[in-house]
Design a protein around this motif. Structure first.
Motif, PDB file in Angstrom:
ATOM      1  N   VAL A 104       0.802  -1.165   0.051  1.00  0.00           N
ATOM      2  CA  VAL A 104       0.018   0.149   0.033  1.00  0.00           C
ATOM      3  C   VAL A 104       0.781   1.357   0.118  1.00  0.00           C
ATOM      4  O   VAL A 104       0.712   1.993  -0.848  1.00  0.00           O
ATOM      5  N   TYR A 105       1.891   1.157   1.030  1.00  0.00           N
ATOM      6  CA  TYR A 105       2.518   2.510   1.114  1.00  0.00           C
ATOM      7  C   TYR A 105       4.054   2.151   1.521  1.00  0.00           C
ATOM      8  O   TYR A 105       4.134   1.513   2.419  1.00  0.00           O
ATOM      9  N   VAL A 106       4.870   2.920   0.821  1.00  0.00           N
ATOM     10  CA  VAL A 106       6.447   2.729   1.111  1.00  0.00           C
ATOM     11  C   VAL A 106       6.515   3.727   2.353  1.00  0.00           C
ATOM     12  O   VAL A 106       6.481   4.826   2.207  1.00  0.00           O
ATOM     13  N   ASP A 107       7.089   3.217   3.630  1.00  0.00           N
ATOM     14  CA  ASP A 107       7.435   3.813   4.638  1.00  0.00           C
ATOM     15  C   ASP A 107       8.661   4.742   4.395  1.00  0.00           C
ATOM     16  O   ASP A 107       9.894   4.233   4.855  1.00  0.00           O
ATOM     17  N   LEU A 108       8.512   6.112   3.964  1.00  0.00           N
ATOM     18  CA  LEU A 108       9.526   6.870   3.604  1.00  0.00           C
ATOM     19  C   LEU A 108      10.571   7.077   5.051  1.00  0.00           C
ATOM     20  O   LEU A 108      11.706   7.144   4.781  1.00  0.00           O
ATOM     21  N   GLU A 109       9.930   7.262   6.102  1.00  0.00           N
ATOM     22  CA  GLU A 109      10.831   7.570   7.146  1.00  0.00           C
ATOM     23  C   GLU A 109      11.722   6.515   7.538  1.00  0.00           C
ATOM     24  O   GLU A 109      12.992   6.632   7.890  1.00  0.00           O
ATOM     25  N   ARG A 110      11.404   5.032   7.497  1.00  0.00           N
ATOM     26  CA  ARG A 110      12.201   4.164   7.898  1.00  0.00           C
ATOM     27  C   ARG A 110      13.176   3.932   6.861  1.00  0.00           C
ATOM     28  O   ARG A 110      14.358   3.502   7.119  1.00  0.00           O
ATOM     29  N   LEU A 111      12.746   4.324   5.554  1.00  0.00           N
ATOM     30  CA  LEU A 111      13.683   4.024   4.402  1.00  0.00           C
ATOM     31  C   LEU A 111      14.640   5.218   4.472  1.00  0.00           C
ATOM     32  O   LEU A 111      16.045   4.630   4.173  1.00  0.00           O
ATOM     33  N   ARG A 112      14.605   6.166   4.966  1.00  0.00           N
ATOM     34  CA  ARG A 112      15.702   7.107   5.074  1.00  0.00           C
ATOM     35  C   ARG A 112      16.572   6.771   6.397  1.00  0.00           C
ATOM     36  O   ARG A 112      17.679   7.122   6.311  1.00  0.00           O
ATOM     37  N   ILE A 113      16.033   6.260   7.499  1.00  0.00           N
ATOM     38  CA  ILE A 113      16.890   5.710   8.582  1.00  0.00           C
ATOM     39  C   ILE A 113      17.826   4.882   8.247  1.00  0.00           C
ATOM     40  O   ILE A 113      19.067   4.837   8.383  1.00  0.00           O
ATOM     41  N   LEU A 114      17.162   3.750   7.461  1.00  0.00           N
ATOM     42  CA  LEU A 114      17.956   2.826   6.844  1.00  0.00           C
ATOM     43  C   LEU A 114      18.956   3.375   5.896  1.00  0.00           C
ATOM     44  O   LEU A 114      20.406   2.753   5.839  1.00  0.00           O
ATOM     45  N   ALA A 115      18.584   4.057   4.821  1.00  0.00           N
ATOM     46  CA  ALA A 115      19.508   4.385   3.693  1.00  0.00           C
ATOM     47  C   ALA A 115      20.800   5.174   4.340  1.00  0.00           C
ATOM     48  O   ALA A 115      21.849   5.238   3.590  1.00  0.00           O
ATOM     49  N   ARG A 116      20.660   5.831   5.367  1.00  0.00           N
ATOM     50  CA  ARG A 116      21.910   6.734   5.637  1.00  0.00           C
ATOM     51  C   ARG A 116      23.119   5.910   6.162  1.00  0.00           C
ATOM     52  O   ARG A 116      24.018   6.458   5.960  1.00  0.00           O
ATOM     53  N   HIS A 117      22.803   4.773   6.384  1.00  0.00           N
ATOM     54  CA  HIS A 117      23.794   3.769   6.525  1.00  0.00           C
ATOM     55  C   HIS A 117      24.346   2.849   5.356  1.00  0.00           C
ATOM     56  O   HIS A 117      25.081   1.938   5.765  1.00  0.00           O
ATOM     57  N   GLY A 118      23.836   3.492   4.251  1.00  0.00           N
ATOM     58  CA  GLY A 118      24.235   2.853   2.880  1.00  0.00           C
ATOM     59  C   GLY A 118      23.069   1.964   2.381  1.00  0.00           C
ATOM     60  O   GLY A 118      22.446   1.501   3.386  1.00  0.00           O
ATOM     61  N   VAL A 119      23.111   1.909   1.113  1.00  0.00           N
ATOM     62  CA  VAL A 119      21.822   1.130   0.409  1.00  0.00           C
ATOM     63  C   VAL A 119      22.331  -0.097  -0.389  1.00  0.00           C
ATOM     64  O   VAL A 119      23.625   0.102  -1.176  1.00  0.00           O
ATOM     65  N   PRO A 120      21.996  -1.171  -0.148  1.00  0.00           N
ATOM     66  CA  PRO A 120      22.679  -2.285  -0.868  1.00  0.00           C
ATOM     67  C   PRO A 120      22.562  -2.166  -2.415  1.00  0.00           C
ATOM     68  O   PRO A 120      21.561  -1.438  -3.130  1.00  0.00           O
ATOM     69  N   ASP A 121      23.433  -2.385  -3.199  1.00  0.00           N
ATOM     70  CA  ASP A 121      23.809  -2.092  -4.441  1.00  0.00           C
ATOM     71  C   ASP A 121      22.389  -2.472  -5.412  1.00  0.00           C
ATOM     72  O   ASP A 121      22.181  -1.534  -6.098  1.00  0.00           O
ATOM     73  N   GLN A 122      22.169  -3.542  -5.188  1.00  0.00           N
ATOM     74  CA  GLN A 122      20.982  -3.931  -6.138  1.00  0.00           C
ATOM     75  C   GLN A 122      19.490  -3.338  -5.838  1.00  0.00           C
ATOM     76  O   GLN A 122      18.716  -3.299  -6.866  1.00  0.00           O
ATOM     77  N   LEU A 123      19.659  -2.560  -4.668  1.00  0.00           N
ATOM     78  CA  LEU A 123      18.342  -1.824  -4.385  1.00  0.00           C
ATOM     79  C   LEU A 123      18.551  -0.428  -4.501  1.00  0.00           C
ATOM     80  O   LEU A 123      17.812   0.366  -4.465  1.00  0.00           O
ATOM     81  N   ARG A 124      19.708   0.155  -4.833  1.00  0.00           N
ATOM     82  CA  ARG A 124      19.974   1.394  -4.621  1.00  0.00           C
ATOM     83  C   ARG A 124      19.212   2.300  -5.585  1.00  0.00           C
ATOM     84  O   ARG A 124      18.553   3.403  -5.400  1.00  0.00           O
ATOM     85  N   GLY A 125      18.952   1.988  -6.814  1.00  0.00           N
ATOM     86  CA  GLY A 125      18.196   2.685  -8.055  1.00  0.00           C
ATOM     87  C   GLY A 125      16.736   2.777  -7.420  1.00  0.00           C
ATOM     88  O   GLY A 125      16.089   4.083  -7.539  1.00  0.00           O
TER      89      GLY A 125
END
Length: 293
Positions: free
Chosen positions: A23-44
């Protein structure tokens, strides 16, 4: 499976859990995780959400993706004179960035940069557009998505520059440098290193020209996860100088210049952590000076 593998898999699963929400991508959680780096295959995919190119509401995903494709197809991507200049710059860029050295990448650069310039007539072509565009071409699956993410970044840079002059940015950074790393700053003065030359490019182009490509992409994970990464960027620049301090103090003027314009491979987790420390120290110092502590 060793501990590192398990940790990596768990980290990947955390991202996938957010991205696979129906339904909805939790942007707040995504931001918290992404600050520590994003896995290569999901970065785009992650960058599209962080840059607000893809909406968090999953029900609009297909229609917005189709609308983006149609809009991009309509954009004018022709200017033979500027195309020639872009090709020349891409050729130089590819010599130092093997990740993007394929022939098909050249036309992608030309298309995206011309589409951007032709829809923003007040912007003049600059060679830095190539290095600023490159990470998006590298991480995105389609040229269209790379264009819209690049456009978002360029708009953010333009908005920031409209509020804070480049001269002001450089002056603020020089103050940070003198307070945070007085010995290295003094050494640069002794060696007559032109502080304006390298700091202007570092600040203006988000280190896209100077940093090793894998380091740059990792840094931008953290930046795009922030609401105001421009305010954090000078502390990252300071942190890089701190990590390279010993090496820089062994060099003479021309060698320092070369190193500052072509940075060595860096430990980005350490650079980013130290940048946060520099930021907190600066805020504390300013509060003391203002009598707030």
């Amino acid at each position: 499976m060793n501990g590192d593998d398990e940790e990596g898999l768990s980290y990947l699963n955390d991202f996938q859990e957010i991205l696979q929400s129906e339904v909805y991508v939790d942007l707040e959680r995504l931001r918290i995780l992404a600050r520590h780096g994003v896995p290569d295959q999901l970065r785009g995919e992650v960058w599209k959400y962080l840059l607000d190119v893809q909406q968090a509401d999953r029900s609009k995903e297909l229609s917005s993706s189709k609308a983006r494709t149609e809009e991009y197809d309509q954009l004018d991507k022709i200017d033979s004179e500027i195309a020639k200049r872009i090709r020349g710059e891409v050729s130089r860029f590819q010599k130092r960035v093997p990740e993007l050295d394929k022939n098909e990448h050249v036309q992608t650069f030309v298309n995206i940069i011309l589409a951007y310039l032709n829809s923003n007539h007040d912007v003049e072509y600059s060679s830095s557009l190539v290095s600023l565009c490159a990470p998006f071409i590298y991480v995105m699956e389609t040229e269209c998505d790379a264009f819209f993410c690049f456009q978002r970044l360029m708009q953010a840079i333009e908005d920031y520059n409209a509020n804070t002059s480049l001269k002001g940015q450089v002056a603020q950074f020089m103050t940070l440098f003198r307070c945070g790393l007085p010995e290295l700053c003094g050494y640069f003065d002794e060696e007559e290193v032109d502080l304006n030359e390298w700091s202007t490019s570092w600040l203006q182009n988000l280190l896209s020209k100077e940093m090793r490509f894998e380091n740059l992409v990792r840094l931008w994970d953290t930046y795009f996860a922030m609401t105001d990464f421009f305010a954090f960027h000078p502390y990252v620049c300071l942190s890089i100088l701190s990590s390279a301090k010993e090496a820089l103090e062994d060099l003479e003027q021309s060698e320092i210049r070369t190193m500052l314009l072509r940075l060595p491979l860096l430990n980005m987790e350490m650079v980013i952590a130290d940048a946060y420390n520099f930021k907190h120290e600066t805020i504390e110092r300013q509060m003391k000076e203002n009598g707030e502590l």
